[in-house]
Design a protein around this motif. Structure first.
Motif, PDB file in Angstrom:
ATOM      1  N   LEU A   6       0.698  -1.448  -0.226  1.00  0.00           N
ATOM      2  CA  LEU A   6       0.360   0.030   0.062  1.00  0.00           C
ATOM      3  C   LEU A   6       0.519   1.362   0.028  1.00  0.00           C
ATOM      4  O   LEU A   6       0.267   2.923   0.062  1.00  0.00           O
ATOM      5  N   VAL A  38      -5.137  -4.398   4.613  1.00  0.00           N
ATOM      6  CA  VAL A  38      -5.572  -3.019   5.656  1.00  0.00           C
ATOM      7  C   VAL A  38      -5.278  -3.631   7.479  1.00  0.00           C
ATOM      8  O   VAL A  38      -5.443  -2.660   8.266  1.00  0.00           O
ATOM      9  N   LEU A  41      -2.916  -2.397   9.343  1.00  0.00           N
ATOM     10  CA  LEU A  41      -2.494  -0.569   9.788  1.00  0.00           C
ATOM     11  C   LEU A  41      -3.456  -0.153  11.292  1.00  0.00           C
ATOM     12  O   LEU A  41      -5.030  -0.619  11.366  1.00  0.00           O
ATOM     13  N   LEU A  44      -7.206   1.598  11.811  1.00  0.00           N
ATOM     14  CA  LEU A  44      -8.293   1.335  11.307  1.00  0.00           C
ATOM     15  C   LEU A  44      -8.795   0.230  12.170  1.00  0.00           C
ATOM     16  O   LEU A  44      -8.295  -0.428  12.261  1.00  0.00           O
ATOM     17  N   VAL A  46     -10.921  -3.080  11.774  1.00  0.00           N
ATOM     18  CA  VAL A  46     -11.764  -3.971  10.200  1.00  0.00           C
ATOM     19  C   VAL A  46     -12.477  -4.790  10.747  1.00  0.00           C
ATOM     20  O   VAL A  46     -12.281  -5.459  11.682  1.00  0.00           O
ATOM     21  N   ALA A  55     -13.216  -0.997   6.507  1.00  0.00           N
ATOM     22  CA  ALA A  55     -12.005  -0.325   7.622  1.00  0.00           C
ATOM     23  C   ALA A  55     -12.449   0.908   7.552  1.00  0.00           C
ATOM     24  O   ALA A  55     -12.837   2.122   7.470  1.00  0.00           O
ATOM     25  N   LEU A 109      -6.892   1.979  -1.436  1.00  0.00           N
ATOM     26  CA  LEU A 109      -6.278   1.613  -0.410  1.00  0.00           C
ATOM     27  C   LEU A 109      -5.226   2.032  -0.343  1.00  0.00           C
ATOM     28  O   LEU A 109      -4.962   2.279   0.305  1.00  0.00           O
ATOM     29  N   ALA A 112      -6.503   5.028   1.991  1.00  0.00           N
ATOM     30  CA  ALA A 112      -7.101   4.324   3.551  1.00  0.00           C
ATOM     31  C   ALA A 112      -5.475   4.018   4.166  1.00  0.00           C
ATOM     32  O   ALA A 112      -5.641   4.293   5.696  1.00  0.00           O
ATOM     33  N   ALA A 113      -4.384   3.432   3.894  1.00  0.00           N
ATOM     34  CA  ALA A 113      -3.222   3.781   4.496  1.00  0.00           C
ATOM     35  C   ALA A 113      -2.919   4.607   4.842  1.00  0.00           C
ATOM     36  O   ALA A 113      -1.818   4.777   5.824  1.00  0.00           O
ATOM     37  N   TRP A 124     -14.539   3.093   5.532  1.00  0.00           N
ATOM     38  CA  TRP A 124     -13.599   2.418   3.746  1.00  0.00           C
ATOM     39  C   TRP A 124     -14.724   0.748   4.009  1.00  0.00           C
ATOM     40  O   TRP A 124     -14.336   0.171   4.645  1.00  0.00           O
TER      41      TRP A 124
END
Length: 358
Positions: A6, A38, A41, A44, A46, A55, A109, A112-113, A124
């Motif tokens: 990512l 994800v 991370l 987030l 998930v 996420a 993506l 989001a990262a 997300w």
């Protein structure tokens, strides 16, 4: 399982996930890769439901935005792996999913990262089975099991929109119009009644039909009513006793389900009509404050979305939603599917600017 980096560019991520086949019903490999990426991370939370990955940030912001994209594609037809091409002097990425809609997923993506401290909380969503019957759709499933995940002030679907903003979407209805006859040997046709011949007035009504253009909250949606499939007969020497014409009605988001169904029944008055699938559209929702801020941040003039998209699922929860993603929707499902690299970068910049106020 292939790993997703990512930290790569959105363009490189698009290449990677397009080269991971995920035709509807076969999304697990890509879903696993997204979940692993994800899930690592820390900012987030998930959640996974089948091949749908959600996420979320939980920063206590005053507003929440949902940003979603489907990870499945229509069947591959010799257009994977991807390749870089040049069209009219502009670099493109060619291959299945580049338009519909893995370039949009790649942008999501990437952001989001990187966006650990956005100005709004973000949900997300990457989901399965968008390209097939709506009952299989990952968002349909999620809306039943976890409706709380749809709570938001505004939503964005990464559907291809040429990097512009397309508000709401048309509704879609499928119906079967049937004509019936009497079977007989084709050498003695006068003994029977030909159901296929009886379908001629159905086709005549479709050919003469004039679709409407309807203004909804400042955007003009074009409707359409078309035959998409026809079938009848059991053998080459038998007069058919049944003919079925499948029609597809694309209707403006100002129409509800009952009104759309009644319109089709009215058009084919006197015939047997069965509505087999119906999904209402979504009004543009562009009067919402977050929508206005979004339009200003990305510098886009809103347009109507003629096809049905999952913005309608958010609209059903009272969440205004728009389509915003790279790729020309005219090339969705096309064997020459391709996306300009500049559009991928542009959509990433637009979303980043809006989500960070930078």
């Amino acid at each position: 399982m292939p790993a997703l980096d990512l930290s790569a560019t959105s363009v490189d991520l698009t290449r990677t996930i397009c080269d991971m086949p995920s035709v509807s019903g076969d999304e697990t490999t890509l879903a696993d890769a997204i979940h692993a990426a994800v899930g690592a991370l820390a900012h987030l939370d998930v959640f996974r439901d089948g091949d749908t990955i959600v996420a979320r940030t939980d920063l206590g912001r005053a507003q929440r935005v949902a940003i979603a994209g489907h990870i499945d594609t229509v069947p591959i037809n010799g257009n994977v792996p991807t390749r870089d091409i040049e069209m009219e002097g502009e670099p493109h990425l060619w291959g299945r999913g580049t338009v519909d809609m893995k370039a949009g997923v790649a942008v999501q993506l990437k952001l989001a990262a990187e966006l650990a401290d956005p100005r709004v909380d973000i949900t997300w969503m990457w989901y399965d089975h968008e390209e097939v019957d709506s009952d299989l759709n990952g968002l349909t499933r999620l809306s039943r099991t976890r409706p709380d995940l749809f709570v938001a002030d505004f939503a964005i679907l990464g559907e291809p929109s040429n990097g512009q903003v397309e508000g709401g979407c048309n509704g879609t209805l499928r119906a079967i119009v049937r004509t019936r006859g009497v079977r007989a040997h084709s050498a003695r046709a006068w003994v029977g009644e030909n159901a296929i011949h009886k379908a001629a007035p159905v086709l005549a009504r479709l050919a003469a039909y004039e679709p409407a253009s309807i203004d909804v909250d400042g955007l003009v949606y074009r409707e359409g009513l078309n035959a998409v499939r026809i079938g009848g007969g059991i053998a080459s020497n038998v007069i058919p006793d049944l003919c079925e014409v499948e029609v597809n009605y694309r209707f403006a988001p100002s129409r509800g389900a009952a009104e759309a169904a009644q319109h089709v029944h009215d058009v084919f008055d006197g015939f047997e009509v069965e509505v087999v699938d119906l999904a209402v559209g979504a009004r543009p929702g562009l009067d919402a404050p977050l929508a206005q801020e979004f339009l200003a941040a990305v510098g886009a003039e809103p347009r109507p979305k003629y096809g049905w998209t999952d913005v309608a699922r958010f609209s059903a929860f009272g969440v205004p939603a728009v389509n915003y993603g790279p790729g020309d929707p005219m090339l969705a499902h096309h064997d020459e599917e391709r996306v300009p690299l500049a559009q991928i970068d542009s959509v990433e910049r637009g979303l980043r600017a809006w989500l960070t106020n930078r």
